[in-house]
Design an enzyme around this catalytic site. Structure first.
Site, PDB file in Angstrom:
ATOM      1  N   ASP A  13     -15.643   4.577  15.283  1.00 46.82           N
ATOM      2  CA  ASP A  13     -15.152   3.556  16.280  1.00 46.82           C
ATOM      3  C   ASP A  13     -14.322   4.194  17.297  1.00 46.82           C
ATOM      4  O   ASP A  13     -13.629   3.459  18.063  1.00 46.82           O
ATOM      5  CB  ASP A  13     -14.828   2.306  15.780  1.00 46.82           C
ATOM      6  CG  ASP A  13     -15.820   1.457  15.081  1.00 46.82           C
ATOM      7  OD1 ASP A  13     -16.957   1.743  15.404  1.00 46.82           O
ATOM      8  OD2 ASP A  13     -15.569   0.901  13.907  1.00 46.82           O
ATOM      9  N   LYS A  16     -17.112   7.245  20.515  1.00 50.24           N
ATOM     10  CA  LYS A  16     -17.855   8.436  20.745  1.00 50.24           C
ATOM     11  C   LYS A  16     -18.959   7.903  21.679  1.00 50.24           C
ATOM     12  O   LYS A  16     -19.324   8.840  22.624  1.00 50.24           O
ATOM     13  CB  LYS A  16     -18.318   8.562  19.105  1.00 50.24           C
ATOM     14  CG  LYS A  16     -17.482   9.239  18.323  1.00 50.24           C
ATOM     15  CD  LYS A  16     -17.974   9.112  16.819  1.00 50.24           C
ATOM     16  CE  LYS A  16     -18.399   7.923  16.314  1.00 50.24           C
ATOM     17  NZ  LYS A  16     -17.475   6.857  15.881  1.00 50.24           N
ATOM     18  N   GLY A  40     -22.343   1.902  15.243  1.00 53.19           N
ATOM     19  CA  GLY A  40     -22.626   1.071  16.571  1.00 53.19           C
ATOM     20  C   GLY A  40     -21.599   1.622  17.678  1.00 53.19           C
ATOM     21  O   GLY A  40     -20.508   1.596  17.549  1.00 53.19           O
ATOM     22  N   HIS A  41     -22.375   2.303  18.445  1.00 49.03           N
ATOM     23  CA  HIS A  41     -21.796   3.189  19.625  1.00 49.03           C
ATOM     24  C   HIS A  41     -22.103   2.206  20.963  1.00 49.03           C
ATOM     25  O   HIS A  41     -23.209   2.107  21.406  1.00 49.03           O
ATOM     26  CB  HIS A  41     -22.497   4.524  19.676  1.00 49.03           C
ATOM     27  CG  HIS A  41     -22.169   5.302  18.367  1.00 49.03           C
ATOM     28  ND1 HIS A  41     -22.516   6.604  18.224  1.00 49.03           N
ATOM     29  CD2 HIS A  41     -21.316   5.063  17.362  1.00 49.03           C
ATOM     30  CE1 HIS A  41     -22.344   7.068  17.076  1.00 49.03           C
ATOM     31  NE2 HIS A  41     -21.634   6.308  16.582  1.00 49.03           N
ATOM     32  N   GLN A 223     -19.670   7.691  12.477  1.00 51.43           N
ATOM     33  CA  GLN A 223     -18.651   7.346  11.683  1.00 51.43           C
ATOM     34  C   GLN A 223     -17.474   8.170  12.163  1.00 51.43           C
ATOM     35  O   GLN A 223     -17.312   8.612  13.386  1.00 51.43           O
ATOM     36  CB  GLN A 223     -18.806   7.648  10.127  1.00 51.43           C
ATOM     37  CG  GLN A 223     -19.902   6.472   9.778  1.00 51.43           C
ATOM     38  CD  GLN A 223     -21.186   6.693  10.052  1.00 51.43           C
ATOM     39  OE1 GLN A 223     -21.792   7.742   9.934  1.00 51.43           O
ATOM     40  NE2 GLN A 223     -21.979   5.608  10.798  1.00 51.43           N
TER      41      GLN A 223
END
Ligand code: GDP
Ligand code: IMO
Ligand code: MG
Length: 421
Positions: A13, A16, A40-41, A223
């Site tokens: 988080d 990225k 979750g980007h 990650q």
């Protein structure tokens, strides 16, 4: 040409997705190489917000190709939901034209999700705090040679699927885990049909051919380094190699084909899920960072644990990944702090150490240096020349400690709030 790699240096988080989107116009191909829908980007532009899980964050700009590489684990149901999400559709992209999927990527079966939940339940207080997306069980099946791959859906799939599910059901029963598979299976098979609309490729041939043709390729990590299966805070990690070497195995490129390695970090530190976190804050500072940084998981909505920046862990991550350029995110969250802290060493049983040790536990006491805050809103700044003196001092301090230049500073979630140095 070589593949540039962008990856997280902390516990995920870091931002990225935002930066991959910013860098995308410089690339012809953007590709994911590990992880799956545990990621979750978040991307923000033109007042809209998008959260991507399995689709590379290069999908929104230009005429590039996006690739889901062989190292990724793909959940057909979640992939379909993500790809068809109103937001993606509304942005007017024909996904099937610009997103390719590796035939060697492993499939997350509905029972992998159930197994993830069952294993977590059986661990009690020692649970990892996974995202519940079936990541661990899917990689376990890959390594134990029981997995199903995207390419399998093209031949005799029903039988392979039935055999895999039967094995999983035996395990679920032995764990006394109650479940209802039928509801999950319906959307899963709809996802399988959906995947068939996409170009399924041998991504190793594709990527290497692109490099030979002089195309620019960006690999997007998921990650973060401290969640890496080998080098993270095991067993509180994810189940893939999140580090730079993972781009080689997750795409099929040789180590000498790695170009720039962008290492991305927050100006502080967060972690979601269980596991050690030496600089974690349990005071008002931690709460303030959480509130101002909106530190809640993009996938699970879970509150992220917050703490000061940890230079011991960051140096370790820079070493493992061979980082050539640093990217600092979310310093705007600290804009109104009188002072900020950076952990420069650990005290373990009375001894001061400056390296990341094997045992990461409650015995570690962070050694901090305190720096003056800049107490100036920075989120509208457009160039480095506007930076307050204290902020420049903070950057200089970090570059001296980390021995890698900070080339990008992000001052807000929007694509525009980005300063290239
Ligand atoms: P990722 O998983 O590494 O892509 O990061 P996430 O998207 O899970 O979490 C990063 C969060 O911070 C998202 O909500 C972003 O919109 C937000 N964000 C990214 N960069 C910045 C920044 O520089 N400042 C602030 N305030 N928010 C940011
Ligand atoms: P992005 O790409 C933050 C964490 C989970 C849990 C551990 C194992 O958005 O940075 P898993 O579901 O992978 O088996 O969970 O890893 N985790 C993440 N934390 N960001 C992520 O992805 C994460 N993906 C997994 O919270 O502690
Ligand atoms: Mg995330």
């Amino acid at each position: 040409m070589k593949v540039d790699v962008l990856l997280g240096l902390q516990w995920g988080d870091e931002g990225k997705g935002k930066v991959v989107d910013v860098l995308t116009p410089n690339y012809d191909v953007v590709t994911r190489f590990q992880g799956g829908p545990n990621a979750g980007h978040t991307l923000e532009f033109n007042g809209e917000k998008y959260v991507l899980r399995s689709i590379p964050s290069g999908i929104f700009q230009g005429n590039n190709v996006n690739v889901i590489g062989n190292g990724v684990v793909l959940d057909p149901a979640l992939f379909k939901a993500e790809a068809e999400a109103e937001a993606l559709a509304a942005s007017g992209h024909d996904l099937t034209a610009k997103l390719y999927i590796s035939k060697k990527a492993h499939l997350i079966l509905p029972t992998h999700r159930l197994l993830d939940a069952a294993y977590e339940a059986s661990k009690g207080d020692a649970k990892v705090g996974t995202t519940g997306k079936g990541i661990g069980p899917t990689y376990t099946d890959k390594v134990s040679r029981n997995g199903l791959r995207v390419g399998d859906i093209l031949h005799n799939f029903e039988q392979k699927y039935a055999e895999a599910i039967a094995k999983h059901e035996r395990i679920l029963k032995s764990l006394n885990y109650a479940y209802d598979l039928s509801a999950l299976e319906k959307e899963w098979f709809e996802g399988i049909e959906y995947i068939k609309k996409f170009k399924l490729i041998d991504s190793e041939h594709f990527i290497n051919a692109q490099l030979r043709a002089g195309k620019r390729v960006l690999a997007e990590g998921a990650q973060g380094t401290m969640l890496d299966i080998d080098f993270g805070s095991y067993p509180f990690v994810t189940s893939s190699n999140t580090i730079c070497a993972g781009a080689c195995t997750g795409l099929g490129i040789a180590p000498n084909k790695i170009g720039e390695v962008y290492g991305i970090f927050k100006a502080y530190c967060t972690r979601v899920g269980s596991g050690p976190f030496p600089t974690e804050l349990f005071d008002d500072y931690g709460d303030t960072i959480c509130t101002l940084g909106n530190e809640f998981g993009s996938v699970t909505g879970r509150k992220r644990r917050c703490g000061w920046i940890d230079l011991v862990a960051l140096k370790y991550a820079i070493m493992i990944n061979g980082v050539t350029q640093l990217i600092m995110m979310k310093s705007d969250v600290l804009d109104f702090f009188d002072n900020i802290r950076a952990c420069v060493a650990y005290e373990v049983n009375g001894e001061i150490i400056d390296y990341f040790p094997y045992e990461i536990n409650d015995d570690i006491v962070p050694v901090y240096v305190e720096l003056a805050g800049w107490k100036t809103p920075m989120n509208k700044m457009k160039s480095e020349s506007e930076f307050p003196q204290e902020f420049t001092a903070y950057l200089n301090f970090l570059e001296k400690e980390l021995e890698v230049p900070i080339k990008i500073v992000s001052l807000g979630p929007d694509r525009e709030q980005t300063i290239l140095r």
